[in-house]
Design an enzyme around this catalytic site. Structure first.
Site, PDB file in Angstrom:
ATOM      1  CD  GLU B  51      -1.748  -2.396   1.562  1.00  0.00           C
ATOM      2  OE1 GLU B  51      -0.547  -2.646   1.858  1.00  0.00           O
ATOM      3  OE2 GLU B  51      -2.652  -3.244   1.649  1.00  0.00           O
ATOM      4  CG  PHE B 113      -9.480 -10.121  11.364  1.00  0.00           C
ATOM      5  CD1 PHE B 113      -8.204 -10.477  11.784  1.00  0.00           C
ATOM      6  CD2 PHE B 113      -9.769 -10.157  10.006  1.00  0.00           C
ATOM      7  CE1 PHE B 113      -7.235 -10.873  10.872  1.00  0.00           C
ATOM      8  CE2 PHE B 113      -8.803 -10.557   9.085  1.00  0.00           C
ATOM      9  CZ  PHE B 113      -7.538 -10.908   9.518  1.00  0.00           C
ATOM     10  CD  GLN B 114      -7.195  -7.668   7.739  1.00  0.00           C
ATOM     11  OE1 GLN B 114      -8.071  -7.391   6.933  1.00  0.00           O
ATOM     12  NE2 GLN B 114      -6.018  -8.163   7.382  1.00  0.00           N
ATOM     13  CE  LYS B 163     -17.071  -6.947   3.709  1.00  0.00           C
ATOM     14  NZ  LYS B 163     -16.395  -8.235   3.958  1.00  0.00           N
ATOM     15  CG  MET B 481      22.514  12.396   2.389  1.00  0.00           C
ATOM     16  SD  MET B 481      23.658  13.548   1.595  1.00  0.00           S
ATOM     17  CE  MET B 481      22.630  14.193   0.277  1.00  0.00           C
TER      18      MET B 481
END
Ligand SMILES: Cc1ncc(C[n+]2csc(CCOP(=O)(O)OP(=O)(O)O)c2C)c(N)n1
Ligand SMILES: [Mg+2]
Lengths: 184, 583
Positions: B51, B113-114, B163, B481
């Site tokens: 993502e 969940f999640q 949802k 760097m």
């Protein structure tokens, strides 16, 4: 403003010195916001995330139809920091107006506090006598305690707290400052 | 009004907002939306591999088109993986609309969940975010999200959609039927301030236009007006990392980039000017160096769309709150109306001084026959791609600064780099986002090997969607760097700044099914670059460069502009004359 005061470090990618080491001022801000979920978290998150101070904060819906809340914040900082705070508040999407009551003319500030004072005999009489002088109301009493309700400026409430301390002060609950500009 | 499910509404609202592409990754909490995406063909969905990649792709898409980028992720880990990209977009003012799934409303707060507190987590890294608990409010919230993301100072917004809200039905609200929004930043500059800016243009003896990402964000018109104003006045122009391309690098007034790794002339002009016109830049600490010594003798104008940027770091004399294009339009009109005057004599003298500074040739480096100098690689890349329809993205590190120094941008929206957050792993996905927006263009990610590994899984996305992005990796086998800072500031104790156990990039390319090229000899470089350009598909180019090169010029943090290090020689005391020029 960064609250880091380590002095410029040649070992940091950042210049850590505080560029505005000037006089600290206290300002009372009135912020009108949409009363949507999370709006208070946004305002508080802005203060904590950017290292600004909150001395006092009150919030309640003031326009039920328009779902507007008024947040009153007392904050401290140097003049440029106060300017930044106002600009940063102004950029939050649910914020409609930001007023600096400290600079926009005279304003009235009031805070409400509840004091629980426990004691017997002379102490109890003295507490009651002082409460009268401060125009505090007794809102609960038992034979061994009072709960006083007092309204006033934060300074007045501080002063009352100092006097109650040796007289059996147990607990204080304060609302934080509510403020309005004077005049029409 | 039409009744539809929340999921259908999402797709309808995106269509009504003119969205062509969504970068996303599915999961349980967004399945209804994916089901709707499946049943239509207008909006293209790019399936990413992580993502974070989706958000950077959307950033690349947005920066190269000026349109908002759209991302779709699932709840919990999908949303938390988006956080770095959101923060990146917030700091670089990139318009994004990120849609995240959430557990159903009745499970919120149960550690389902999640489940993650996505609006809580992203509150500090979005311009605004919403949790939509009612399908009736969904379409309007999405329209409002586009409005907030693209107006004023652009930025990312996130809309969290449980949802059950996706399954429930309600009336769809058209964009035009959405209720008026109070969020409407000022775009017109205050006429009194514009007049003061014009007066400063008329009288300035040592002027400079200091331009930034705001010119690009304001749109192509702003770049045109900047060109018109600078050509008409003859004032020198410099730019931040974010603003490259707004004024053409081939223009005769161009001083190069300013700041920590900016050119000698740009930084000394900033230090010595008497009139500084900041156009859409924000006095970032990479630019100002030591604030107390920043451009001590100048009067300063600052044009910015956001009040909080003005007087935040540097006090200015003429603050102009407004959109760059609007303000420049008004400034030009008034200045012309008053006779198009400038102090030609003084400005000519100023240019004389600038020519002397330019003669130092601060970007010269020690060439080598044996190893490929990173600067040389970029000079050749520039020479061999000049005139082509070219877009550049970068990762973060030395290669990024060299790319800014040695590649030239003559147009806005051609240069995509993570400026504010400095996110390693930005460039590869960003290059894919750019390529999706410009399928026919040449898109090159100038990368460091370490940064590139951070999101290399997105090569799979490039392959799947036939995005022929060129990954030009300046491989110094170092976190270059970091190594440079350790070299200059930490007694050459190179703590963990090696890129150990690197993959074989050519074999890696083969594994992904694309082309791999390796080059370690300066004599072969041109041919290798031509081979990369000729290949019709993604390329991973492993350019093995000098391992110990430092990036100069450099203003060490906390130092003023006139205490710049010009090169290795500076630390070794070889180029005495150059050193002496720095007071
Ligand atoms: C996500 C992230 N982690 C750490 C850093 C700190 N950092 C800045 S540059 C750099 C090294 C980059 O190495 P490489 O990609 O090989 O580029 P080079 O400097 O060698 O050109 C690191 C670790 C960062 N900018 N971003
Ligand atoms: Mg490297």
């Amino acid at each position: 403003m960064l609250n880091i005061k380590k002095g410029a470090s040649s070992h940091s990618a950042y210049d850590l010195r505080d560029p505005n080491g000037e006089i600290i001022e206290s300002h009372t801000l009135a912020v009108l916001v949409d009363n949507e979920s999370g709006v208070l978290a946004r305002v508080i998150g802005l203060f904590s995330g950017r290292g600004y101070n909150i001395e006092s904060l009150t919030v309640a819906e003031v326009d039920h139809q328009g779902h507007r809340s008024r947040i009153t914040v007392v904050t401290t900082g140097t003049a440029p920091v106060i300017e930044q705070i106002k600009a940063q508040l102004g950029r939050l999407v649910p914020v409609h107006e930001v007023h600096d009551l400290t600079v926009e003319g005279p304003a009235v500030q009031r805070e409400l506090a509840l004091f629980k004072v426990a004691g017997k005999g002379d102490q109890r009489i003295e507490a009651l006598r002082l409460a009268e002088i401060f125009r505090a109301n007794v809102v609960d009493s038992t034979l061994e305690s009072f709960v006083f309700e007092i309204t006033g400026t934060p300074e007045k409430i501080d002063a009352f707290a100092e006097l109650m301390r040796p007289l059996g002060l147990r607990e204080i609950a304060r609302t934080g400052v509510a403020a309005l500009a004077r005049g029409a | 009004m039409t009744q539809m499910s929340g999921a259908k509404m999402v797709v309808q609202a995106l269509r009504d907002q003119g969205v062509e592409v969504v970068f996303g990754y599915p999961g349980g909490a967004v399945l209804p939306i994916y089901d709707e995406i499946f049943q239509q063909n207008e909006i293209k969905h790019i399936l990413v591999r992580h993502e974070q990649g989706a958000v950077h792709m959307a950033e690349g898409y947005a920066r190269s088109t000026g349109k908002p980028g759209v991302v779709l992720v699932t709840s919990g880990p999908g949303a938390t993986n988006a956080v770095t990209g959101l923060t990146d977009a917030l700091l670089d003012s990139i318009p994004l609309v990120v849609l995240s799934g959430q557990v159903p409303t009745f499970l919120i707060g149960t550690d389902g969940f999640q489940e993650a507190d996505t609006v809580g987590i992203t509150r500090a890294c979005t311009k605004h975010n919403w949790l939509v608990k009612d399908t009736a409010k969904l379409a309007e919230t999405i329209h409002n999200g586009f409005h907030v993301a693209t107006s004023g100072r652009p930025g990312p917004v996130l809309i969290d959609i449980p949802k059950d809200v996706q399954f429930a039905t309600a009336d769809y609200v058209e964009p035009t039927a959405s209720k008026p929004r109070h969020y409407a930043p000022t775009v017109k500059g205050d006429p009194a301030m514009i007049e003061r800016m014009v007066e400063m243009i008329e009288t300035a003896e040592r002027p400079v236009f200091y331009t930034g990402g705001g010119v690009i964000n304001s749109g192509p018109r702003a770049s045109e007006l900047l060109r018109e104003l600078s050509e008409a006045t003859g004032f020198p122009v410099t730019s931040t990392l974010m603003g490259l391309g707004a004024y053409p690098a081939s223009g005769k007034l161009w001083l190069g980039m300013l700041g920590m790794h900016g050119t000698y002339e740009a930084n000394l002009v900033m230090h010595g000017c008497d009139a500084m016109f900041n156009i859409g830049a924000r006095f970032d600490d990479r630019i100002t160096g030591r604030v107390a010594d920043f451009s001590p003798g100048s009067k300063k104008v600052h044009i910015d769309i956001e009040a909080s940027s003005i007087n935040k770091i540097i006090r200015v004399d003429v603050p102009i709150l407004g959109d760059v294009a609007n303000v420049l339009e008004d400034v030009l009109a008034l200045w012309k109306q008053r006779g198009s005057r400038v102090n030609r004599k003084a400005v000519a003298k100023w240019w004389g001084q600038i020519r002397d500074w330019q003669a130092i040739r601060c970007l010269d480096y020690k060439p080598s026959q044996k190893t490929i100098k990173p600067q040389y690689a970029l000079e050749r890349l520039e020479a061999l791609t000049r005139g082509r329809d070219r877009y550049i993205t970068t990762e973060v590190g030395q290669h990024q600064m060299w790319a800014a120094q040695y590649l030239h941008f003559d147009q806005p929206n051609r240069w995509m780099t993570s400026g504010g957050l400095g996110t390693m792993g930005y460039g590869l996905p960003a290059s894919i986002g750019v390529q999706v927006a410009h399928p026919e263009a040449l898109v090159i990610n100038v990368a460091g090997e370490a940064s590139w590994l951070m999101n290399m899984q997105e090569m799979g996305t490039a392959m799947q969607f036939r995005a022929p992005v060129k990954q030009f990796i300046l491989n110094n086998e170092r976190l270059g760097m970091v190594r440079q800072w350790q070299d200059l500031l930490h007694g050459q104790r190179y703590s963990h700044s090696w890129s150990e156990s690197l993959p074989d990039f050519v074999k890696l390319a083969e594994a992904f099914g694309c082309k791999g090229i390796r080059c370690d000899n300066p004599a072969d470089l041109d041919d290798a670059i031509m081979e990369m350009l000729a290949y019709d598909g993604p390329v991973i180019f492993d350019c093995l460069v000098e391992k110990h090169e430092n990036c100069f010029p450099m203003i060490p943090s906390g130092k003023p502009h006139n205490e710049m290090l010009l090169g290795e020689a500076e630390t070794q005391g070889v180029i005495g004359a150059k050193g002496a020029a720095l007071v």
